[in-house]
Design a protein around this motif. Structure first.
Motif, short mmCIF file in Angstrom:
data_model
loop_
_atom_site.label_atom_id
_atom_site.label_comp_id
_atom_site.label_asym_id
_atom_site.label_seq_id
_atom_site.Cartn_x
_atom_site.Cartn_y
_atom_site.Cartn_z
N LEU A 152 3.23 1.38 -6.84
CA LEU A 152 3.80 0.11 -6.37
C LEU A 152 5.03 -0.26 -7.19
CD1 LEU A 152 3.58 -2.33 -4.54
CD2 LEU A 152 2.01 -3.38 -6.16
N GLY A 153 6.11 -0.48 -6.48
CA GLY A 153 7.34 -0.89 -7.14
C GLY A 153 8.15 0.26 -7.70
N ARG A 154 7.63 1.47 -7.55
CA ARG A 154 8.33 2.63 -8.12
C ARG A 154 9.04 3.41 -7.00
NH1 ARG A 154 6.23 7.62 -9.75
NH2 ARG A 154 4.08 7.01 -9.39
N PRO A 155 10.35 3.47 -7.03
CA PRO A 155 11.03 4.23 -5.99
C PRO A 155 10.70 5.72 -6.12
CG PRO A 155 12.58 2.86 -7.22
CD PRO A 155 11.29 2.86 -7.98
N PHE A 156 10.78 6.41 -5.00
CA PHE A 156 10.47 7.85 -5.02
C PHE A 156 11.76 8.62 -4.74
CE2 PHE A 156 9.36 11.65 -2.47
CZ PHE A 156 8.73 12.36 -3.48
N ASP A 157 12.02 9.56 -5.62
CA ASP A 157 13.22 10.37 -5.45
C ASP A 157 12.80 11.83 -5.37
OD1 ASP A 157 15.60 11.69 -5.53
OD2 ASP A 157 16.49 10.34 -7.01
N ARG A 158 13.04 12.43 -4.21
CA ARG A 158 12.58 13.81 -4.00
C ARG A 158 13.17 14.76 -5.02
NH1 ARG A 158 12.07 16.23 1.90
NH2 ARG A 158 10.78 17.64 0.71
N GLU A 159 14.41 14.45 -5.44
CA GLU A 159 15.04 15.41 -6.34
C GLU A 159 14.94 14.94 -7.78
OE1 GLU A 159 18.85 16.58 -4.74
OE2 GLU A 159 18.08 16.15 -2.74
N ARG A 172 0.83 -1.21 0.00
CA ARG A 172 0.00 0.00 0.00
C ARG A 172 0.86 1.26 0.00
NH1 ARG A 172 -5.54 1.16 -0.75
NH2 ARG A 172 -6.67 -0.76 -0.40
N SER A 173 2.03 1.15 0.63
CA SER A 173 2.91 2.32 0.67
C SER A 173 3.78 2.39 -0.58
CB SER A 173 3.79 2.30 1.92
OG SER A 173 4.85 1.39 1.76
N GLY A 174 3.65 1.38 -1.45
CA GLY A 174 4.39 1.43 -2.71
C GLY A 174 5.62 0.55 -2.79
N VAL A 175 5.87 -0.25 -1.74
CA VAL A 175 7.05 -1.12 -1.79
C VAL A 175 6.59 -2.57 -1.88
CG1 VAL A 175 9.16 -1.86 -0.67
CG2 VAL A 175 8.36 0.48 -0.39
N TYR A 176 7.23 -3.24 -2.81
CA TYR A 176 6.84 -4.59 -3.14
C TYR A 176 7.90 -5.50 -2.52
CZ TYR A 176 6.25 -8.18 -6.79
OH TYR A 176 6.08 -9.32 -7.49
N GLY A 179 1.37 5.49 -1.49
CA GLY A 179 1.40 4.39 -2.44
C GLY A 179 0.79 4.75 -3.79
N VAL A 180 0.04 5.84 -3.84
CA VAL A 180 -0.60 6.19 -5.10
C VAL A 180 0.10 7.37 -5.76
CG1 VAL A 180 -2.74 6.92 -6.21
CG2 VAL A 180 -2.81 5.28 -4.35
N THR A 181 0.23 8.47 -5.02
CA THR A 181 0.92 9.63 -5.58
C THR A 181 1.93 10.15 -4.57
OG1 THR A 181 -0.89 10.96 -4.78
CG2 THR A 181 -0.88 10.46 -7.13
N PRO A 182 3.11 9.54 -4.51
CA PRO A 182 4.11 9.98 -3.53
C PRO A 182 4.47 11.45 -3.72
CG PRO A 182 5.05 8.39 -5.10
CD PRO A 182 3.57 8.41 -5.32
N GLU A 183 4.44 11.94 -4.97
CA GLU A 183 4.82 13.33 -5.21
C GLU A 183 3.86 14.27 -4.48
OE1 GLU A 183 4.26 11.08 -7.57
OE2 GLU A 183 6.29 10.68 -8.31
#
Lengths: 353, 310
Positions: free
Chosen positions: B302-309, B37-41, B179-183
Motif C-alpha cells: 500500500l502506497g508503494r509504487p511498482f516499477d518493473r525495471e 487492496r491493489s496498493g494505491v492509496y 497489493g501485497v507482492t506486486p513483484e
C-alpha cells in the motif's frame, strides 16, 4: 525548470477551464498575472498574502523534511489564533513590548499543541497523520466558531443583537505596525522572512535539525543510529503546528485586529503548495509563497475583471501539486522519460535486468 | 434535555436516517477498498465526491433527469480516477500528496463551476423513495430499512457483491496479490499497472456516485462543502474495516448513525451549542483510527509504487 513547466501546465489547464466557462483566458490571465505586479496596491497586497503562506509553508517544510505530512495547518492556524487572541484580550493593560511577543508565543504554543496531537498519535499509535490532521481541521473550525459565537463574542455584537461571530478588537499596543502608509502591508512579512532564515539554520546547521531530517530520509536507519524517532516526530509536528499557529495570529495582529471566521482562508492548503513548490527548502519557500500570494490576489482581481469565481485558484493550486509530484520522477530518474515513451518490451526481457 | 431523543418516533427517525446516510460512506469506502487492496492509496476521494455531487446536481438541473446526473457523476469519477492512476501508477508519485492535490483540484473545481454555472441555491427533483413491497409494511423495520431510494439499496447490495469479487473471483485474487507482492504477481504475468488502474478508476467512480447521492438522494440541492469531510472519513473507514467489505459496512453504519444523531440533535433544537454534535463524527474518526491503527496487517504494498525495471 520542471517546476516552471508545472506552473505553465497548470495554467494551461486553467485556461482550458476558462474557455469552457466562456471567458477570454487572455483577458482573465492578464488580470490575474499582471494585476498583482502593476501597482503599489497589487504589490503590497501580494506581500500581505505572502506572509501567512510563508509561515505555514515553513511549518510544512519542517514536518515533511521529518517524514510526516502535516495537512492540518488550517486547524492549527485557527487554534493558534484563538489562543493568542484570548491571551491578548485577557491582559489588555500589559505593555506592548511584553504583550506582543507573549501573544505570538501563546499562538505558537496553541498551534504546537494542535499539531502535536496528530504527531503523538502517529508516533505512539501509528495513526495515519493525513487523516487525523484533516479531522482536526474540522474540529478546530467548529471549536473556533463555538468560541466566536459564545464565550468570546464581541460584547457589542451581543448588545446590538447582530451576533456576527467575531471577538472584540485587540488592544492597540499589540497591533503590528504598517510598513507603508495607506497600505495593509505590516511587519509580519519581515518576521516571516526572518523565521525562514532561522528554519534554514535550524534544519541544516543544528544537530537537532539534522536528526529530524535523518528521520525523514531514512526512519529505520535513524532508529538504528539511536535517534529517538518517536519524540522527533512529535516535535516536528508540534513545531509545524506552531508555525501555522503564528501564521493565524499574525493575520489577526497585522490585518483584522480581531479574530473572526475565515481567518485561515485556505492558507493551510496553499501553504502546502508553496512548500512543495519551494522544493521543501525554507529559502525556496520565500519566492514560492510570493508567487502563490500573487496567484491568490490575482484570482481575486480576475474575479472582478471577468467575473470568474476566485475558487479557480484552489483548482489551479491542486493542479500545481499534481504536476509537481507527477513530474518528480523525471528528476529522480533521468532516464524515465525515454522509458515512458519507449514501446513496451516483452516481459521476457526482464529476466536479464 | 436529551429526553426527546428517547421518543420512539425519534429513535426510528435516527435509525432510518442512519441507514440512509451510510450510503455515501459505503459507496466511497468500498470503492477505496479496491484501490487500497491493489496498493494505491487514493486520498482524493473527497475531491472526487465534491465533483460527483456537483456534476450530478448540475446535469439533473439542466436535463431534469437524475439518472443522467448519476451517469455524469460516474463519468467524472472515472476521469478523475484515471488522472490519479496515471500520476500514482505510471508516474509513481508520492500518493499522500497527489491525493491532496486531487482533493484540492476537485474541491476547487466544484465550487468554481457551481458559481459559474448555477450561482444560486436551488433544489432539484432527485430520486424518490421506493418502499419495498411487503417489507416496508413491517412495523419499525420497514421504515428503518425498506423505505429508501434505489441508491441506498444499491449501496447495501455492494457489500456482498464486492466481497464476492474480492475473495471469490480470479480477478479479486489478482487485486489482492498486486497489493501485497506486486513483484510476484508481475512474475506470474499479472499486469500490475492494469489492475491498479482498474481499481483506482472503479473506486473513483463509486466516490463520484457517493457525491451524487448527497445531491440527488439526500438533500436534493448543492451547497459548498456538501461532502463535509465524508470522503476522508471513507478513507479512514477502509482502515477501520481492515480492508474487508463487512468491516467497512460496520464502520459505515457506526458513522452514519452518529451522523444521523447529530443531525437530529440540531433538528430537534436540543439546547447545546450545535458545534459539538457537528464535531462528533470527526472526533469519532480519530478515536477509531487510534484504536485500530496499532494492529499490524495491511496490504503490504500500500502506497508503494511498482516499477518493473526496479
Amino acid at each position: 525548470m520542471i517546476l516552471v513547466l508545472a506552473v505553465i501546465g497548470a495554467l494551461l489547464v486553467g485556461a482550458f477551464l476558462l474557455v469552457i466557462a466562456g471567458a477570454n483566458p487572455i483577458v482573465a490571465y492578464r488580470a490575474m498575472l499582471v494585476g498583482p505586479f502593476s501597482s503599489r496596491y497589487g504589490l503590497t497586497e501580494t506581500l500581505v498574502k505572502t506572509t501567512p503562506l510563508l509561515l505555514v509553508a515553513l511549518g510544512i517544510i519542517i514536518a515533511f523534511r521529518s517524514g510526516i505530512l502535516n495537512i492540518g495547518a488550517e486547524g492549527q492556524m485557527m487554534i493558534g489564533a484563538l489562543c493568542g487572541t484570548a491571551f491578548a484580550l485577557a491582559f489588555p493593560n500589559l505593555h506592548g513590548a511584553i504583550l506582543l511577543p507573549a501573544t505570538i508565543l501563546v499562538s505558537f504554543l496553541g498551534g504546537a499543541f494542535w499539531g502535536g496531537i496528530p504527531g503523538w498519535l502517529k508516533a505512539k499509535l501509528n495513526v495515519n497523520e493525513i487523516l487525523s490532521t484533516i479531522m482536526l481541521n474540522s474540529i478546530a473550525w467548529q471549536l473556533m466558531i463555538y468560541f466566536l459565537r459564545g464565550p468570546m463574542i464581541d460584547p457589542k455584537e451581543r448588545s446590538y443583537g447582530t451576533g456576527v461571530p467575531q471577538t472584540q478588537q485587540l488592544p492597540h499596543q499589540v497591533w503590528l505596525g504598517r510598513l507603508l502608509p495607506r497600505t495593509r502591508l505590516h511587519w509580519g512579512i519581515i518576521i516571516a522572512i526572518g523565521l525562514a532564515v532561522l528554519v534554514y539554520i535550524f534544519l541544516w546547521r543544528t544537530s537537532l535539525g539534522y536528526k529530524m531530517r535523518a528521520v525523514g530520509a531514512q526512519k529505520e536507519a535513524a532508529r538504528y543510529a539511536g535517534m529517538p524517532v518517536e519524540r522527533l516526530l512529535v516535535l516536528a509536528m508540534a513545531l509545524s503546528g506552531g508555525f501555522a499557529g503564528m501564521a493565524g495570529m499574525i493575520e489577526v495582529l497585522g490585518i483584522h485586529h480581531r479574530l473572526m471566521d475565515g481567518i485561515s482562508a485556505g492558507y493551510g492548503f496553499s501553504g502546502i503548495v508553496a512548500a512543495l513548490f519551494g522544493q521543501l527548502h525554507p529559502l525556496g519557500a520565500i519566492p514560492a509563497s510570493f508567487l502563490f500570494g500573487a496567484l491568490m490576489l490575482g484570482a481575486d482581481m480576475m474575479q472582478r475583471a471577468v467575473a470568474i469565481p476566485a475558487a479557480i485558484v484552489f483548482t489551479i493550486q491542486g493542479l500545481v501539486v499534481l504536476f509537481v509530484v507527477g513530474t518528480d520522477i523525471f528528476i529522480r530518474r533521468p532516464d524515465f522519460a525515454q522509458r515512458l515513451f519507449r514501446r513496451r518490451r516483452p516481459a521476457a526481457r526482464k529476466e536479464g535486468a | 434535555m436529551f429526553a426527546q431523543l428517547l421518543h420512539p418516533d425519534v429513535i426510528i427517525g435516527i435509525l432510518a436516517t442512519g441507514v440512509r446516510l451510510a450510503t455515501p460512506f459505503l459507496l466511497a469506502a468500498l470503492g477505496e477498498m479496491f484501490a487500497q487492496r491493489s496498493g494505491v492509496y487514493n486520498l482524493g476521494v473527497e475531491g472526487v465526491m465534491m465533483m460527483g455531487a456537483f456534476s450530478g446536481f448540475w446535469v439533473t438541473l439542466t436535463t431534469g433527469s437524475p439518472w443522467l446526473g448519476v451517469l455524469a457523476a460516474l463519468l467524472i469519477g472515472a476521469v478523475m480516477g484515471l488522472l490519479m492512476a496515471f500520476i500514482s501508477v505510471t508516474l509513481q508519485a508520492e500518493q499522500g500528496i497527489s491525493g491532496i492535490g486531487l482533493y484540492m483540484f476537485g474541491w476547487g473545481l466544484a465550487g468554481f463551476l457551481f458559481r459559474l454555472l448555477v450561482g444560486y441555491v436551488t433544489s432539484v427533483d432527485g430520486f424518490h423513495d421506493i418502499p419495498l413491497p411487503g417489507l416496508s409494511r413491517i412495523p419499525v423495520l420497514g421504515t428503518v430499512f425498506f423505505d429508501h431510494n434505489w441508491m441506498v439499496y444499491f449501496s447495501y447490495l455492494l457489500i456482498p457483491i464486492t466481497w464476492y469479487i474480492l475473495f471469490k473471483t480470479t480477478w479479486g485474487l489478482k487485486v489482492r496479490a498486486v497489493g501485497v507482492t506486486p513483484e510476484a504477481a508481475d512474475t506470474l504475468g499479472v499486469s500490475v499497472a492494469r489492475i491498479r488502474y482498474t481499481c483506482v478508476i472503479i473506486g473513483s467512480m463509486l466516490a463520484g456516485m457517493a457525491g451524487a447521492f448527497l445531491t440527488l438522494g439526500h438533500t436534493n440541492m448543492y451547497a459548498d462543502n456538501i461532502t463535509a469531510g465524508r470522503g476522508f472519513i471513507a478513507v479512514a473507514l477502509v482502515y477501520f474495516g481492515r480492508w474487508t467489505p463487512l468491516g467497512i459496512a460496520g464502520g459505515a453504519l457506526l458513522f452514519s448513525t452518529v451522523d444521523a444523531l447529530q443531525l437530529w440533535i440540531q433538528v430537534l433544537g436540543i439546547d447545546i451549542p450545535y458545534e459539538f454534535p457537528v464535531m462528533a463524527p470527526y472526533v469519532l474518526t480519530i478515536i477509531v483510527l487510534a484504536l485500530v491503527s496499532g494492529r499490524i496487517w495491511q496490504p503490504a504494498a500500500l502506497g508503494r509504487p511498482f516499477d518493473r525495471e526496479g
